[in-house]
Design a protein around this motif. Structure first.
Motif, mmCIF file in Angstrom:
data_model
loop_
_atom_site.group_PDB
_atom_site.id
_atom_site.type_symbol
_atom_site.label_atom_id
_atom_site.label_comp_id
_atom_site.label_asym_id
_atom_site.label_seq_id
_atom_site.Cartn_x
_atom_site.Cartn_y
_atom_site.Cartn_z
ATOM 1 N N CYS A 1 -21.973 14.970 13.760
ATOM 2 C CA CYS A 1 -21.522 15.819 12.655
ATOM 3 C C CYS A 1 -22.614 16.121 11.637
ATOM 4 C CB CYS A 1 -20.299 15.212 11.963
ATOM 5 S SG CYS A 1 -18.815 15.301 12.962
ATOM 6 N N ARG A 2 -23.854 16.292 12.080
ATOM 7 C CA ARG A 2 -24.876 16.753 11.151
ATOM 8 C C ARG A 2 -24.482 18.115 10.592
ATOM 9 N NH1 ARG A 2 -28.626 16.061 15.116
ATOM 10 N NH2 ARG A 2 -29.364 18.198 14.765
ATOM 11 N N ALA A 3 -24.863 18.370 9.359
ATOM 12 C CA ALA A 3 -24.343 19.539 8.649
ATOM 13 C C ALA A 3 -24.843 20.863 9.200
ATOM 14 C CB ALA A 3 -24.711 19.427 7.164
ATOM 15 N N GLN B 1 -20.014 25.630 12.216
ATOM 16 C CA GLN B 1 -19.050 24.538 12.026
ATOM 17 C C GLN B 1 -18.600 23.934 13.358
ATOM 18 O OE1 GLN B 1 -16.732 24.693 8.651
ATOM 19 N NE2 GLN B 1 -15.366 23.032 9.234
ATOM 20 N N VAL C 1 -21.061 20.185 16.432
ATOM 21 C CA VAL C 1 -20.903 18.843 15.855
ATOM 22 C C VAL C 1 -22.018 17.897 16.289
ATOM 23 C CG1 VAL C 1 -18.418 18.990 15.452
ATOM 24 C CG2 VAL C 1 -19.255 18.272 17.702
ATOM 25 N N ARG D 1 -18.300 27.139 4.634
ATOM 26 C CA ARG D 1 -17.984 25.838 5.196
ATOM 27 C C ARG D 1 -16.522 25.545 4.873
ATOM 28 N NH1 ARG D 1 -22.584 25.219 2.277
ATOM 29 N NH2 ARG D 1 -24.476 24.774 3.472
ATOM 30 N N GLU E 1 -14.342 21.924 14.767
ATOM 31 C CA GLU E 1 -14.432 22.457 13.398
ATOM 32 C C GLU E 1 -13.652 21.593 12.419
ATOM 33 O OE1 GLU E 1 -15.012 27.147 14.746
ATOM 34 O OE2 GLU E 1 -13.012 26.349 14.340
ATOM 35 N N LYS F 1 -15.768 18.414 11.752
ATOM 36 C CA LYS F 1 -16.846 18.627 10.783
ATOM 37 C C LYS F 1 -16.236 18.840 9.382
ATOM 38 C CE LYS F 1 -21.365 20.836 11.098
ATOM 39 N NZ LYS F 1 -22.295 21.532 12.020
ATOM 40 N N THR G 1 -15.470 15.443 7.791
ATOM 41 C CA THR G 1 -16.595 14.499 7.700
ATOM 42 C C THR G 1 -17.669 15.097 6.795
ATOM 43 O OG1 THR G 1 -17.489 15.376 9.791
ATOM 44 C CG2 THR G 1 -16.145 13.382 9.913
ATOM 45 N N HIS H 1 -18.607 18.191 5.910
ATOM 46 C CA HIS H 1 -18.261 19.228 4.937
ATOM 47 C C HIS H 1 -17.318 18.685 3.868
ATOM 48 C CE1 HIS H 1 -20.628 21.848 7.220
ATOM 49 N NE2 HIS H 1 -19.724 22.587 7.821
ATOM 50 N N GLU I 1 -22.361 13.979 0.267
ATOM 51 C CA GLU I 1 -22.945 14.251 1.588
ATOM 52 C C GLU I 1 -24.291 13.562 1.771
ATOM 53 O OE1 GLU I 1 -22.776 16.308 -0.891
ATOM 54 O OE2 GLU I 1 -24.343 17.841 -0.886
ATOM 55 N N SER J 1 -21.832 11.861 8.076
ATOM 56 C CA SER J 1 -22.468 12.140 9.369
ATOM 57 C C SER J 1 -23.269 10.923 9.808
ATOM 58 C CB SER J 1 -23.387 13.363 9.271
ATOM 59 O OG SER J 1 -24.397 13.143 8.301
#
Lengths: 408, 408
Positions: free
Chosen positions: B13-15, B19, B22, B307, B341, B344, B347, B349, B357, B362
């Motif tokens: 789940c890196r940003a 979306q 993941v 987001r 989506e 994310k 988590t 977002h 964050e 993540s």
């Protein structure tokens, strides 16, 4: 002879009266013998003859009859999580089915699974349902869709019926969709169902069910199939009006179905006909939610004079959760049932929808002592709070259920 | 230095990216040190230096970052189950509020509760959330609605922040509704919020939030309140466009809010403005479901470039469930998010929506080692199956969480 005392509120769910009359007893006690209720009433009126028996303390909690899931497709293999993503992105039920997904996808997986594997998987689901307080379950065939494979699914369900302490109600759903082998010969499949599958299922299947919808069966096919089923001693149930108004309410009344299920698009005339004929209207809110259908108009069914039941429709496509209490919450939020109405809908009216109201679904002398003790003080609090599992304990035929590991 | 091995699928789940990206790693391992991630990657690439460390086996399961519930009203007393029944029968949010129910009803109960009782209750909820894999929680005031009572709720939340291993993000929501004492002097309440409550909350509340709606606050009042809050070091968040389009998306963009939440009725122009300004769009599907509102159009927000986060809105009225995974399932079924989506959205977002964050949300080196190990093999399977609790185990700052009893 166990006695459950110190019940804060006992909701007996006797059938008579309006759907919102759940016949509660405040500060109650219940007595069982040989797995059946022998007495219930105010705790301070407990007859002295019972007071010295083996006592359990409900801790002032809410106690309701064990829940009845009157519409499930319990016997299946595989999952169809991919379709969940496709639907989120806008694909429709019929588009997914046309692309080889849907019921036929589960049919392929189910045909390939061993009978033992199907029994083990369904047993795991029944264990998980029991932990939620679901003490009786209707289970449909419909993922075999050949003479042999439907018979095999009835054996799987029959095996569960024989070995489990939960009442299991087998329903023949050979008329789920036309199997691929009969794609160009739907009359052939209907004939096979009527001339071989139904006769062979007599005495095993309690009900015969037909899915009446575009892409499944017509009303005329349903009439023919259910007529044959009736001659073989099976009651009638119907999947109708799910994706469009197909006159399903009228059809259910005409054939004297025990229940008609889904009903998202049923007309007012269909509702009135169902009420006159005594057909139970079964709301399946997971299917409405997952398929993005308008909710079944439960309030209008009640106003028309119908009994409304609530069930999960548990299946690997359109309703992949077996969480009946959550379906009840959704029946309140989506379809306008009050918590009391949803509770009667998942107990005594659900039992009627699958023909077991004489043995369970309410707290009445002589019925099975199936009870759900809840970490809540009212049915409103229970269903609105929507925790993972509000069951404090579950009683099955007068015995407390031990919690089991989660199923895979 | 624990090592979690044999992860079937690690969703980091890196940003960055879309979306639905993941950033998964199949057959993965993760290494923690002092509660932080120090390494993750394919299990067969685990550096030899870690291989001899204390090992745990994920059993081939799906592992995702600990979930972040970025919008809750955690600190409250009492319940409002009666309103659930009223809504099922057709009463609207505003009708219930006008009759003395709604937020003011919880305000009365919360003012009467002791600080200790509020801490104990919120702690019970946090324990239950943790069992579901929710490892970080934003918590709003807003049921005090007097100078003293709002300060007290901030102390309650601050106490949780100090004592719990879960990150807790305090948000000042003194502008929830006009308290009854100021019914005929709304300017007086806004002045009190700006001149006393916000200054006194500086350094305690991370965000200031305003409920912009008929029956709550106007856009101009929100501008004034958030401007003062900004001067005192608080970020801005907004409840907007929940019951009608109040121009909330545009307002959120204009004031540079970190997030705007609810958004059921936001216009396309509002979405575009939010995207340009980088405002996170927070979907609260329980509130849409319980209030029978149309779902937030998550797909359109994504298409506009926003987001999208998903949260429970946990509160005793419009969203009385703390079950974030169910809210994620609902975000898929109601609002058209895919499971990836939604994941994310709950988590990384969600962490952005409440300003954390940089520390969680993540699986990235240096972030808190908060993980959810699931009895599922994919995020699709997890969210579509919707079991009571799919968590196999939960890791908080690199330590496995012990399961606790259910809260009342």
């Amino acid at each position: 002879m166990p006695v459950l005392r110190n019940i804060g509120r006992l909701v007996t769910c006797r059938a008579e009266g309006r759907q919102d009359d759940v016949h509660p007893v405040e500060r109650a006690a219940v007595v069982f013998r040989d797995g059946r209720f022998v007495w219930h009433g105010p705790d301070d009126a407990l007859p002295a003859t019972y007071a010295a028996e083996e006592e359990f303390d409900a801790g002032g909690r809410l106690v309701v009859p064990g829940l009845v899931d009157c519409h499930t497709h319990l016997a299946f293999a595989g999952w169809r999580a991919d379709e969940f993503t496709l639907r989120a992105l806008g694909a429709s039920y019929l588009e997914i089915a046309a692309a080889g997904g849907g019921i036929r996808s589960t049919m392929r997986a189910t045909r390939e699974a061993s009978e033992e594997a199907l029994v083990a998987r369904a047993s795991g689901f029944l264990d998980a349902m029991l932990e939620l307080g679901v003490t009786a379950v209707e289970a449909k065939t419909g993922y075999g869709l050949s003479e042999d494979a439907e018979a095999r699914l009835l054996r799987v369900i029959g095996h569960l019926e024989d070995r489990r302490d939960q009442p299991i109600v087998p329903t023949l759903l050979a008329a789920h969709v036309i199997p691929p082998e009969f794609e160009n010969d739907r009359e052939g499949w209907v004939r096979l169902v009527r001339e071989r599958i139904i006769p062979q299922s007599a005495g095993r299947a309690r009900f015969c069910d037909v899915f009446v919808e575009t892409g499944a069966f017509t009303a005329d096919e349903a009439r023919a199939i259910l007529s044959t089923a009736s001659a073989h001693g099976m009651g009638a149930r119907l999947h109708v009006d799910q994706l469009a108004d197909g006159g399903g309410g009228l059809l259910a009344a005409e054939v004297g179905a025990t229940s008609a299920d889904h009903l998202e698009h049923t007309s007012d005339a269909g509702m009135r006909a169902m009420a006159r004929a005594g057909v139970v209207a079964v709301a399946l809110p997971f299917a409405s939610l997952y398929l993005r259908q308008p909710p079944m108009r439960a309030r209008a069914f009640l106003d028309a004079g119908c009994r409304v039941a609530v069930a999960t429709d548990f299946n690997p496509g359109s309703a992949p959760s077996y969480h009946l209490p959550w379906a009840m919450t959704l029946a309140c939020t989506m379809s306008g049932l009050t918590p009391a109405e949803a509770l009667k809908g998942a107990t005594v009216h659900a039992a009627r929808a699958c023909g077991i109201e004489s043995i369970c679904g309410s707290v009445e002398t002589g019925k099975r002592a199936d009870l759900l003790v809840l970490d809540a003080d009212s049915e409103e609090q229970w269903l609105y709070h929507a925790v993972p599992n509000a069951a404090h304990s579950v009683w099955l035929a007068g015995r407390p259920v031990q919690r089991s590991p989660r199923p895979s």
